[in-house]
Design a protein around this motif. Structure first.
Motif, PDB file in Angstrom:
ATOM      1  N   GLY A 125      -7.906  -4.596   0.438  1.00 55.96           N
ATOM      2  CA  GLY A 125      -6.557  -4.693   0.979  1.00 55.96           C
ATOM      3  C   GLY A 125      -6.402  -5.859   1.940  1.00 55.96           C
TER       4      GLY A 125
ATOM      5  N   LYS B 106      -1.712  -4.774   4.387  1.00 55.43           N
ATOM      6  CA  LYS B 106      -1.131  -3.558   3.802  1.00 55.43           C
ATOM      7  C   LYS B 106      -0.659  -3.755   2.363  1.00 55.43           C
ATOM      8  CE  LYS B 106       0.328  -1.879   8.335  1.00 55.43           C
ATOM      9  NZ  LYS B 106       1.457  -1.407   9.187  1.00 55.43           N
TER      10      LYS B 106
ATOM     11  N   ARG C 265      -2.316  -4.501  -1.870  1.00 53.79           N
ATOM     12  CA  ARG C 265      -3.515  -4.364  -2.696  1.00 53.79           C
ATOM     13  C   ARG C 265      -3.196  -4.770  -4.136  1.00 53.79           C
ATOM     14  NH1 ARG C 265      -7.912  -1.789  -1.000  1.00 53.79           N
ATOM     15  NH2 ARG C 265      -6.663  -0.857   0.672  1.00 53.79           N
TER      16      ARG C 265
ATOM     17  N   ASP D 159       0.807  -1.210   0.000  1.00 55.55           N
ATOM     18  CA  ASP D 159       0.000   0.000   0.000  1.00 55.55           C
ATOM     19  C   ASP D 159       0.846   1.269   0.000  1.00 55.55           C
ATOM     20  OD1 ASP D 159      -2.366  -1.385  -0.020  1.00 55.55           O
ATOM     21  OD2 ASP D 159      -2.736  -1.207   2.129  1.00 55.55           O
TER      22      ASP D 159
END
Length: 376
Positions: free
Chosen positions: A164, A167, A169, A141
């Protein structure tokens, strides 16, 4: 299986990992598509150390996976890890282009830091892959930006973000759009240097002259005047190598970088400036293939990142190799962000080091290998 992977021969440290949460999330999100794709229809781009390639192969018994990694250390780490887990015959490395992507149905992509690098990759996928291709592009992220969605949206009709996890994506892109002329490489003229620069998307600083290199160039005339062989270490687009070759017609220059995009850019820059006969460009990791005592002069604008992580390991590796490659009396000229304070490291690994210049942001140093040193 993923727990067995290493970063070797790249820098290894407690805070640097061969597999991370983004790799695992991408493999999970893409699992159904990977299973349906079949042999020879999967491509992996910029796999850090082999987690995506080997994870997909192991989970879905895939063969004929096509891989492109810009960084040589990633390519070497994948090859090493594939041998360790017995999957070396399941994939093949390719340059970014038609052979990598023709008829591919699934692409796994670690999102690059540079938006220009992402644009060149996205264009190639839209240009060459199957019209039904699914692109799973992931990262941590803290390194993702909304602009990445926008870049993918220029080349694909649908771009969706996953939920997500840890942390990380994933962006899933489908429906490739028609493309026109390839956007890369791009060219730029540096009028104040009488120099043409060519850059592929992933090349550091693109076709521009970054401010650190600009500062180092101010000292070009002072760099070991009697040098016969010089090395531009971490050459990027080849600006230092070409500027040196143009300023000294009797000098032979080797430009090295572990980035495939940088090597292609430097070769094109040298050719466009009519010095390709005196500038040799090699894809190499910190001069690992250069012979001992083979250069009189090394120029370096070292990185302060290892991948996306802030880490000085790559720069230290460069300095260590420079101490081996320089001839006695040879010089290393370096520009670096002053807060990094590399002077002590270069003193130990190369030789006597003095500050030649300092401005508000950068320091330029000259290190001289001692006459009786045997490499450090």
């Amino acid at each position: 299986m993923l727990s067995r992977l290493r970063r070797y021969p790249d820098v290894e440290a407690e805070n640097l990992y061969a597999v991370d949460a983004a790799d695992r999330l991408m493999l999970d999100v893409a699992a159904e598509s990977l299973a349906a794709a079949g042999d020879g229809r999967v491509a992996v781009i910029d796999d850090g150390y082999g987690a995506l390639t080997l994870g997909a192969i192991a989970a879905h018994d895939l063969r004929g996976v096509r891989v492109h990694q810009d960084l040589l250390t990633g390519e070497q780490a994948l090859a090493h890890n594939a041998r360790v887990v017995g999957l070396a015959d399941r994939y093949a490395a390719h340059e970014l282009g038609r052979r990598l992507l023709a008829d591919v149905r699934v692409v796994l992509l670690r999102l690059p830091r540079a938006l220009s690098g992402l644009a060149e990759i996205a264009d190639a996928i839209a240009r060459y892959a199957d019209p039904e291709v699914e692109v799973f592009a992931g990262g941590r992220d803290k390194y993702l930006t909304p602009a990445m969605n926008d870049v993918l949206g220029e080349y694909f009709g649908s771009v969706r973000a996953s939920r997500g996890r840890q942390k990380s994506r994933i962006l899933t892109a489908t429906e490739p759009k028609p493309v026109g002329e390839p956007p890369f490489p791009v060219c730029n003229r540096l009028d104040d240097r009488d120099l043409e620069v060519v850059a592929h998307g992933a090349a550091f600083s693109g076709p521009r002259l970054d401010i650190g290199t600009r500062y180092l160039l101010e000292f070009l005339k002072r760099m070991k005047p009697d040098a016969r062989e010089a090395i531009d270490l971490g050459c990027g687009t080849g600006i230092l190598a070409v500027a040196l070759a143009k300023a000294r017609p009797g000098l032979r220059v080797t430009a090295t970088d572990q980035s495939a995009a940088a090597v292609a850019s430097s070769r094109a820059t040298a050719a466009l400036n009519a010095v390709a006969d005196r500038v040799t460009v090699l894809r190499d990791d910190a001069m690992s293939n250069a012979p001992d005592n083979s250069a009189d002069l090394v120029l370096c604008n070292p990185p302060f990142h290892v991948g996306a992580a802030v880490h000085t390991g790559s720069a230290i590796k460069m300095f260590q190799q420079t101490g081996r490659v320089l001839r006695p009396g040879g010089e290393l000229w370096t520009v670096y962000n002053s807060h990094l304070n590399y002077r002590g490291v270069m003193e130990r690994m190369v030789g006597k080091t003095e500050v030649i210049g300092r401005n508000r942001k950068f320091t330029v140093t000259r290190s001289v290998r001692g006459l009786h040193d045997s490499g450090r």
